[in-house]
Design an enzyme around this catalytic site. Structure first.
Site, short mmCIF file in Angstrom:
data_model
loop_
_atom_site.label_atom_id
_atom_site.label_comp_id
_atom_site.label_asym_id
_atom_site.label_seq_id
_atom_site.Cartn_x
_atom_site.Cartn_y
_atom_site.Cartn_z
N ASN A 8 3.36 3.31 -5.56
CA ASN A 8 2.10 2.81 -5.61
C ASN A 8 0.94 3.54 -4.74
OD1 ASN A 8 -0.53 1.35 -5.78
ND2 ASN A 8 0.36 -0.46 -5.32
N TRP A 9 0.03 4.46 -5.04
CA TRP A 9 -0.70 5.37 -3.92
C TRP A 9 -1.92 4.42 -3.49
CZ3 TRP A 9 -0.50 11.01 -6.05
CH2 TRP A 9 0.82 11.36 -5.92
N LYS A 10 -2.12 3.26 -4.30
CA LYS A 10 -3.40 2.53 -3.90
C LYS A 10 -4.73 3.19 -4.12
CE LYS A 10 -0.31 -0.53 -1.67
NZ LYS A 10 -0.08 -1.77 -0.83
N HIS A 93 -1.06 -6.86 -9.08
CA HIS A 93 -0.65 -6.56 -7.72
C HIS A 93 -1.43 -7.44 -6.70
CE1 HIS A 93 -0.38 -4.61 -3.76
NE2 HIS A 93 0.60 -3.95 -4.23
N GLU A 95 -2.91 -7.28 -4.32
CA GLU A 95 -4.30 -7.02 -3.75
C GLU A 95 -5.38 -7.25 -4.90
OE1 GLU A 95 -3.13 -2.84 -2.42
OE2 GLU A 95 -1.91 -3.75 -0.94
N GLY A 169 2.54 -3.67 3.49
CA GLY A 169 1.68 -2.80 4.59
C GLY A 169 1.84 -3.48 5.92
N SER A 204 6.98 -2.79 2.36
CA SER A 204 7.53 -2.03 3.76
C SER A 204 8.93 -1.50 3.69
CB SER A 204 7.45 -3.27 5.04
OG SER A 204 6.13 -3.32 5.34
N GLY A 225 4.53 1.57 -1.22
CA GLY A 225 3.31 1.94 -1.00
C GLY A 225 3.17 3.19 0.18
N GLY A 226 3.15 2.94 1.46
CA GLY A 226 2.81 3.76 2.51
C GLY A 226 3.88 5.14 2.42
#
Ligand code: 13P
Length: 240
Positions: A8-10, A93, A95, A169, A204, A225-226
């Site tokens: 997920n590159w957001k 999601h 967010e 995150g 994470s 994510g990150g």
């Protein structure tokens, strides 16, 4: 159950950065031990779909509206994602739920619409820290699944991503015991509701914690994510 490694590159990576990433990722993607799915931002979707053509990489959108077309300014259509060559849509999601006010009712409509189009919804669920500390995790996840899947078709593809909100995150990954317990609960709830679906863990995930987490019961892969933004760190996770 097949393994899935999803990114997920957001709100990261321009179309040019997306093309550059896939050019080098395609050189290592054959090493992955499960299906690869990337969720770039909507404006970079076309660049992603073009660049991965002919590879083992699947593309999806991070969100869509519950209608395919009409007077819905600023929204994105799953029909367009399909035409571009995408296979998945991320839905609900945390967010989207927290920052954009998405409700379980809207999420249920999106899940059904995406399935009806022949795409696979990846439904995200997860509890906040406050809910976990109050011992409400089971109830929260049960409600999110019950309501989010209220209009879903049990015979069509579906993927669930369990992402504890407090682990997203923050660098605070859930412990292997927490993942084992919660994934077993989610599997039980899905079975009770009549659904069979891979359950991914997210929050994470890094190359160093992935081997322990993938070994837990009912963990079919990750939503990252990150650590999915760099070729090296993501391919390490996708080869566990
Ligand atoms: P991080 O891996 O950066 O914690 O993000 C998880 C996530 O929200 C994936 O959807």
């Amino acid at each position: 159950m097949k393994k899935i490694f999803a990114a997920n590159w957001k709100l990261h990576k321009t179309p040019a950065e997306t093309r550059a990433f896939f050019k080098s990722f395609k050189e290592v993607s054959a090493k992955a031990t499960g299906e690869l799915v990337f969720f770039p931002s909507a404006i970079s979707l076309e660049a992603a779909c073009d660049t991965v053509k002919g590879s083992n990489i699947h593309i999806g959108a991070q969100n869509c509206y519950a209608q395919n077309q009409g007077a819905f300014t600023g929204e994105n259509s799953a029909q367009v994602v399909k035409e571009l060559g995408g296979d998945y849509i991320l839905i609900g999601h945390s967010e989207r739920r927290q920052l954009f006010g998405e409700t379980d009712g809207l999420i249920a409509e999106k899940v059904a619409m995406v399935q009806n189009l022949g795409l696979t919804p990846m439904l995200c669920i997860g509890e906040t820290l406050q809910e976990r500390e109050a011992a409400h995790t089971f109830r929260v996840l049960e409600t999110q699944l019950l309501l989010g899947l209220a209009k879903a078709d049990k015979s069509k593809p579906l993927v669930i991503a369990y992402e504890p909100v407090w682990a997203i995150g923050t660098g605070k990954v859930a412990t292997p015991e927490q993942v084992a317990e919660t994934h077993t609960d989610v599997h039980g709830i899905l079975t009770k509701l009549g659904f069979t679906a891979p359950i991914l863990y997210g929050g994470s995930v890094k190359a160093d914690n992935a081997p322990t987490l993938i070994a837990q019961p009912h963990v079919s892969g990750f939503l990252v994510g990150g650590a999915s933004l760099e070729v090296d760190s993501f391919i390490k996770i996708a080869t566990v």
